[in-house]
Each structure stands twice: as structure tokens, then as C-alpha cells.
Design an enzyme around this catalytic site. Structure first.
Site, PDB file in Angstrom:
ATOM      1  N   ASN A   1       0.821  -1.224   0.000  1.00 29.21           N
ATOM      2  CA  ASN A   1       0.000   0.000   0.000  1.00 29.21           C
ATOM      3  C   ASN A   1       0.855   1.275   0.000  1.00 29.21           C
ATOM      4  O   ASN A   1       0.350   2.356   0.264  1.00 29.21           O
ATOM      5  CB  ASN A   1      -0.978  -0.011   1.181  1.00 29.21           C
ATOM      6  CG  ASN A   1      -0.269   0.014   2.522  1.00 29.21           C
ATOM      7  OD1 ASN A   1       0.959  -0.049   2.590  1.00 29.21           O
ATOM      8  ND2 ASN A   1      -1.027   0.111   3.586  1.00 29.21           N
TER       9      ASN A   1
ATOM     10  N   LEU B   1       3.377   7.080  -3.963  1.00 29.19           N
ATOM     11  CA  LEU B   1       3.754   8.487  -4.107  1.00 29.19           C
ATOM     12  C   LEU B   1       2.639   9.063  -4.971  1.00 29.19           C
ATOM     13  O   LEU B   1       2.384   8.564  -6.067  1.00 29.19           O
ATOM     14  CB  LEU B   1       5.101   8.571  -4.828  1.00 29.19           C
ATOM     15  CG  LEU B   1       5.833   9.912  -4.910  1.00 29.19           C
ATOM     16  CD1 LEU B   1       7.253   9.659  -5.414  1.00 29.19           C
ATOM     17  CD2 LEU B   1       5.164  10.917  -5.801  1.00 29.19           C
TER      18      LEU B   1
ATOM     19  N   SER C   1      -7.517   5.417  -0.222  1.00 29.78           N
ATOM     20  CA  SER C   1      -7.081   4.570  -1.333  1.00 29.78           C
ATOM     21  C   SER C   1      -6.608   5.465  -2.484  1.00 29.78           C
ATOM     22  O   SER C   1      -6.891   6.663  -2.510  1.00 29.78           O
ATOM     23  CB  SER C   1      -8.230   3.702  -1.815  1.00 29.78           C
ATOM     24  OG  SER C   1      -9.077   4.471  -2.642  1.00 29.78           O
TER      25      SER C   1
ATOM     26  N   SER D   1      -7.224  11.438  -0.019  1.00 30.68           N
ATOM     27  CA  SER D   1      -6.699  11.467   1.339  1.00 30.68           C
ATOM     28  C   SER D   1      -7.077  12.779   2.006  1.00 30.68           C
ATOM     29  O   SER D   1      -7.653  13.658   1.357  1.00 30.68           O
ATOM     30  CB  SER D   1      -5.182  11.335   1.297  1.00 30.68           C
ATOM     31  OG  SER D   1      -4.820  10.140   0.639  1.00 30.68           O
TER      32      SER D   1
ATOM     33  N   HIS E   1      -4.944   6.418  10.955  1.00 28.70           N
ATOM     34  CA  HIS E   1      -3.844   6.732  10.033  1.00 28.70           C
ATOM     35  C   HIS E   1      -4.204   6.513   8.576  1.00 28.70           C
ATOM     36  O   HIS E   1      -3.485   6.924   7.676  1.00 28.70           O
ATOM     37  CB  HIS E   1      -2.615   5.905  10.375  1.00 28.70           C
ATOM     38  CG  HIS E   1      -2.663   4.517   9.806  1.00 28.70           C
ATOM     39  ND1 HIS E   1      -3.704   3.659  10.037  1.00 28.70           N
ATOM     40  CD2 HIS E   1      -1.802   3.837   9.005  1.00 28.70           C
ATOM     41  CE1 HIS E   1      -3.473   2.521   9.411  1.00 28.70           C
ATOM     42  NE2 HIS E   1      -2.342   2.590   8.776  1.00 28.70           N
ATOM     43  N   GLY E   2      -5.315   5.838   8.325  1.00 26.52           N
ATOM     44  CA  GLY E   2      -5.670   5.560   6.942  1.00 26.52           C
ATOM     45  C   GLY E   2      -7.055   4.958   6.891  1.00 26.52           C
ATOM     46  O   GLY E   2      -7.679   4.754   7.934  1.00 26.52           O
TER      47      GLY E   2
ATOM     48  N   LYS F   1       3.288   3.542  -7.940  1.00 26.89           N
ATOM     49  CA  LYS F   1       3.142   2.413  -7.023  1.00 26.89           C
ATOM     50  C   LYS F   1       4.189   1.341  -7.282  1.00 26.89           C
ATOM     51  O   LYS F   1       4.655   1.184  -8.394  1.00 26.89           O
ATOM     52  CB  LYS F   1       1.766   1.780  -7.206  1.00 26.89           C
ATOM     53  CG  LYS F   1       0.647   2.594  -6.622  1.00 26.89           C
ATOM     54  CD  LYS F   1      -0.547   1.753  -6.239  1.00 26.89           C
ATOM     55  CE  LYS F   1      -0.283   0.847  -5.078  1.00 26.89           C
ATOM     56  NZ  LYS F   1      -0.086   1.524  -3.812  1.00 26.89           N
TER      57      LYS F   1
END
Lengths: 384, 148
Positions: free
Chosen positions: A103, A106, A283, A288, A307-308, A383
Site C-alpha cells: 500500500n 507516491l 485509497s 486522502s 492513520h488511513g 506504485k
């Protein structure tokens, strides 16, 4: 997790998006067995373990101001390289400047006017206009930290009996904090944290170089300032108020992140009045958030928040629902250009495999443990 | 899932560890069990059709617990991936029991080259979550969860 701003708008970036993502894909190595661009010697790697981001700045991988925009100034000062096995060093030494896979990502993101929730705070964090382009990086200490984990897991397994500790799951192997084994691990873990800060710092250096090259403008002129860098797998000794008394406790944030309120003594001057910027990653399809830490987090969750967005679907199930190539094409139609080493890895990270990020943000906001400042939409993604 | 000669070598388990990858490996004896547990890691790391067995790496381990031996063995594969920059295709394991378990392993693979190989997951660690090695009737079974 690290967030960086630019003074570019989507309109300016969009025509060069492909070139930009391709450039970053080339210059920030990702995927299985990738080698970083920082060719550190063993003695340099020990300095990196000890000084984290500070080493990077001293070696021209960044700007001095990056440090005050990093949790703990990008350096944990109780790190002791002697507590790290040579195996871990060997595994990690060439990984500085690599993104990894899974996961990790950048991402080039944009700010939409309707996603600015606190305009004043957004400005203080460097988000000054709608359509502004920002960059988010999610990666950590790579194989280095995991080797340290593996090494100490085996050590703790052998010593738990001595300390009369029983655990429900062997992955939870542990040692008393004040024991020799516990202290050794605490110091070794700090080395991993420093390597992670340094890794994101040298990656930021590459991002600035990449932008600079594509837009033929210096990174300084593009105002590529960091908003913040915050860890989300770390244990730290902190002071917290428990039942009305100040106590030093070990706060282990795993799958959570720090969310300190305004005036917290550990915050740099820059963010003393605002509170700590908090980055919650969603995702690669949905986006985000940038939030801010609160007193309520301090009072109720040891200064921590989510955190996610977290997965809801296994990797295998995600792969059965979509092929990586198809997902890549679909995302491109929706204006998100993705470049990935592994197509099946890409499918595993599909948006539908994750919880709805809006639900997660609403939950933390309702709980009051961090408040949304800006929502960020992905437009480009690298990724592993 | 990988089927060979009608006998399952290993099987990926779903919804056991959502963010990680869990699998069961099988073998008629410990040697085969260890080999199959390693093959699952190889398959997770790269498309094996794109990997050639050009280089050999040998190593040995000893432990009095079979579970720890498997944990160390699988962790060593991840270590070699990152320190020698290799992906693997073949594995041969020989375990001897004499008070302690003694393992000799030969891995075959090649240097990582993203232009040649189709690389998949960069596995971070073998975890101890649900980790298990046991004998069921006349075959061995291991449960492994790797952190992706």
C-alpha cells in the site's frame, strides 16, 4: 506519511502530468528488490540510523526547514545502531530512497474548493488556493525495520517465559519495557524510525528534483514546502494525564498516527498555535485528508487518531474483481494517471478494497480526535 | 492456488488477514513442507515463468523447534531478496533431526531485473500471527501470514 505543497495549479500540471509521473516513477525506485539512489557506506548508514532526517539535510538531501515540519524533527534521539543486527543493516543499507510495494505510494493530488473545510488553517498549513497541487508519500523503513522486527520477535519469543508473559498471538511477543531486551528493542526500533524519516526525506529530494526538471523551475520557486511528516508505526515514551496525574507512558501507534493539539510542548514553533498537521491516507482512487490534532485526542486517545482508511477486502478478493490493466485504464479515464511496477499489486489496492475514506474522516471528526482541514484528490500515482 | 500432480503444494487463504497474505503449505515430509512454504513466497514475489534459475544460494540453520526453523528459513528468503537482490524459482531443503533440527537449503534464482521479470509483492516480513507447523495424519501442514 509526508505531505508537500507546490504553488502550481492543476491547470498547469495537467498537461505535464504523464511526464511528471513517469519521471518520478523512474527516479524514486519502487517494487521488489529496488535499490535506492543513496549509496550509503556502513558508517554512513549508522549515522542515518542515529540522525534520521538531520543526516539528510546535512548531506544536501533537503531544506533545513523540512526538519521542523517533521514529527520529532525527523530524529529520534534514543536510537543506538549497536542494537541493530548486521543482517538488518545489510538488508536496509541500499534501500534508502525506495518506495516499496503493497500500500506504499507516491501521489500527486489536488485541492478542490469544495474540499477545503477550514480555510484559515489550510492557509497556515500551506494550502492557499483551490486547484493547488500537492504531493503525498506513504512509505517507511522498508526491509530494514522489518528485519529489526523479525530479529526481536525471535528474541522476545525466547524470553517471554522468563518474564512470565503469555500472549494470545505470537506476533504480540514482547518484553517488559525496562528489561534489557525491551530497552534494546526500543533503541533498535528508533533506528528504524530514523531510517524511515530519512527515506521519506531523500524521496522528497527526488520529488523536488523531478518537479524542477519537468517545470524547468527551481523547487524553491515552486514553493515545494513540506506540510508535515508523521509516523504511523512507532512506540514512544510520552507524558500523558491519566486519572488526573501526569505519567510517562509508552504510546504505541500502530495503524494510528499522532494528533497533538495546539501548544503541545513537542510541537515546533511553526505549528504551536495551529496544532499538529495530521495526514490520513485513503485509497489511490478516492483520496486522502489533511487534518489537525486536537485537545480531545490528547484527553481521550493519547494524542492519536486514525492513520488511513483501512482495507475491507482481502488482496485476493480485490484481484478477482478487477485486473490491474483494466483498473489503470479506468482510472486514467477518470483523470488519475497511475504508473505501477506490478499490475496485480495495483488491483489489490483498488478503491473498493478500502473503507470509504469519508466515513473514516467523519468518524474521527465526530469523535473529535482530529478535525478535517482539506480533502485531497489523486490525479497521479506511483506504485510499487 | 498451485496444483501439482494432483497434490496441493500450498493454498492462499482469504479473509484471514485482510491487509496481509495468509497461506497454508503442505508436504509429505518436513523437507517438502519447507520447500512448498518457500515456493508460496517465490510466487508472491514474482511471476515464476519470468524468473530463471541461474544462480544458487546455499545456507544452513539449526533450531530445536520446528516452527522457529521454518520462521528463520522463510525470513532468510526475504533477507536474501533485499541483500542480494534476488528472486527465486527453485528450492531444495534437507532437514535432519538429531536432538535439534538441522536444515540445509539450496535456493535457485537470479538477480532482480524489472525489465525481465514480472515482479509482484515486495514482502516485508514473515509474521508469527497464526504461525503453525503441524502433522495431520500422514502429512505436514504449515500456516504462514506474510506482511505485504
Amino acid at each position: 506519511m509526508r505531505l508537500v505543497t507546490t504553488n502550481l495549479t492543476y491547470k498547469e500540471v495537467q498537461p505535464k502530468l504523464r511526464e511528471l509521473v513517469d519521471t518520478l516513477f523512474r527516479t524514486v525506485p519502487a517494487g521488489v528488490g529496488s535499490r535506492g539512489f543513496v549509496d550509503a557506506s556502513r558508517s554512513q548508514f549508522k549515522e542515518i540510523m542515529t540522525y534520521g532526517s538531520k543526516w539528510c539535510i546535512e548531506n544536501s538531501y533537503g531544506w533545513t526547514e523540512d526538519l521542523e515540519r517533521t514529527e520529532g524533527y525527523g530524529r529520534i534521539d534514543w536510537a543506538e545502531p549497536e542494537k541493530v543486527s548486521s543482517k538488518a543493516m545489510e538488508r536496509g543499507i541500499k534501500q534508502l530512497g525506495t518506495l516499496g510495494s503493497g500500500n506504499h505510494y507516491l501521489e500527486i493530488q489536488i485541492v478542490k474548493a469544495e474540499n477545503i473545510f477550514d480555510e484559515e488553517l489550510a492557509k497556515k498549513f500551506g494550502i492557499t488556493q483551490p486547484e493547488q497541487v500537492v504531493i503525498m508519500v506513504h512509505c517507511g523503513s522498508r526491509g530494514f525495520g522489518h528485519q529489526i522486527g523479525t530479529d526481536y520477535l525471535r528474541i522476545f519469543e525466547g524470553t517471554m517465559k522468563k518474564y512470565g508473559i503469555e500472549v494470545y498471538d505470537r506476533e504480540l511477543a514482547c518484553a517488559p519495557f525496562q528489561s534489557n531486551e525491551g530497552q534494546d528493542y526500543y533503541k533498535a526500533m528508533a533506528c528504524a524510525a530514523n531510517m524511515a524519516f530519512a527515506n521519506r526525506q531523500v524521496i522528497l529530494h527526488r520529488i523536488r528534483e523531478g518537479f524542477s526538471k519537468v517545470f524547468k523551475t527551481e523547487a524553491e520557486k515552486l514553493e515545494m514546502h513540506m506540510v508535515y511528516d508523521v509516523a504511523h508505526n512507532i512506540a514512544k515514551l510520552e507524558e500523558h494525564v491519566i486519572d488526573g496525574h501526569k505519567k510517562k507512558v509508552v504510546v504505541h501507534r500502530k495503524g494510528s498516527t499522532r494528533a497533538f493539539p495546539p501548544h503541545h510542548p513537542e510541537l515546533a514553533k511553526l505549528y504551536k498555535e495551529t496544532g499538529q498537521p495530521v495526514i490520513i491516507g485513503g485509497s489511490m482512487e478516492t483520496g486522502s485528508f489533511l487534518l489537525v490534532g486536537t485537545q480531545k485526542a490528547m484527553d481521550e486517545t493519547f494524542g492519536s487518531t486514525a492513520h488511513g482508511s483501512g482495507r475491507t477486502m482481502s488482496r485476493a478478493a480485490a484481484k478477482r474483481q478487477v485486473r490491474g490493466e483494466q483498473l489503470q485504464r479506468d482510472m486514467e479515464k477518470r483523470g488519475i494517471y497511475v504508473k505501477a511496477i506490478s499490475m496485480s499489486g495495483l488491483a489489490e489496492e483498488a478503491g473498493f478494497a478500502y473503507k470509504n475514506i469519508n466515513d473514516v474522516i467523519n468518524a474521527v471528526a465526530e469523535a473529535g480526535i482530529s478535525m478535517p482541514v482539506v480533502g485531497l484528490k489523486p490525479v497521479g500515482n506511483v506504485k510499487g | 492456488m498451485n496444483i501439482n500432480n494432483d497434490r496441493k503444494k500450498y493454498k492462499f487463504l482469504e479473509d484471514v488477514a485482510i491487509a496481509d497474505v495468509a497461506y497454508e503449505a503442505y508436504g509429505k515430509d518436513l523437507n517438502e513442507l519447507f520447500e512448498n512454504a518457500a515456493m508460496a513466497i517465490f510466487e508472491l514475489s514474482a511471476n515464476l515463468d519470468t524468473v530463471d534459475a541461474k544462480e544458487k544460494i546455499e545456507f544452513e540453520f539449526e533450531n530445536d523447534k520446528i516452527e522457529n526453523l521454518l520462521y528463520d528459513f522463510l525470513s532468510e528468503i526475504l533477507f536474501l531478496k533485499d541483500s542480494k537482490y534476488m528472486v527465486f524459482k527453485k528450492v531444495k531443503v534437507s532437514i535432519k533431526e538429531n536432538k535439534k533440527y538441522h536444515l540445509k537449503a539450496v535456493l535457485e534464482g537470479e538477480g532482480i531485473n524489472p525489465q525481465k521479470q514480472q515482479l509482484e509483492n515486495d514482502i516485508k516480513a514473515v509474521t508469527m500471527h497464526m504461525f503453525e507447523v503441524k502433522k495431520e495424519k500422514n502429512k505436514w501442514k504449515a500456516v504462514v501470514v506474510v506482511d505485504i
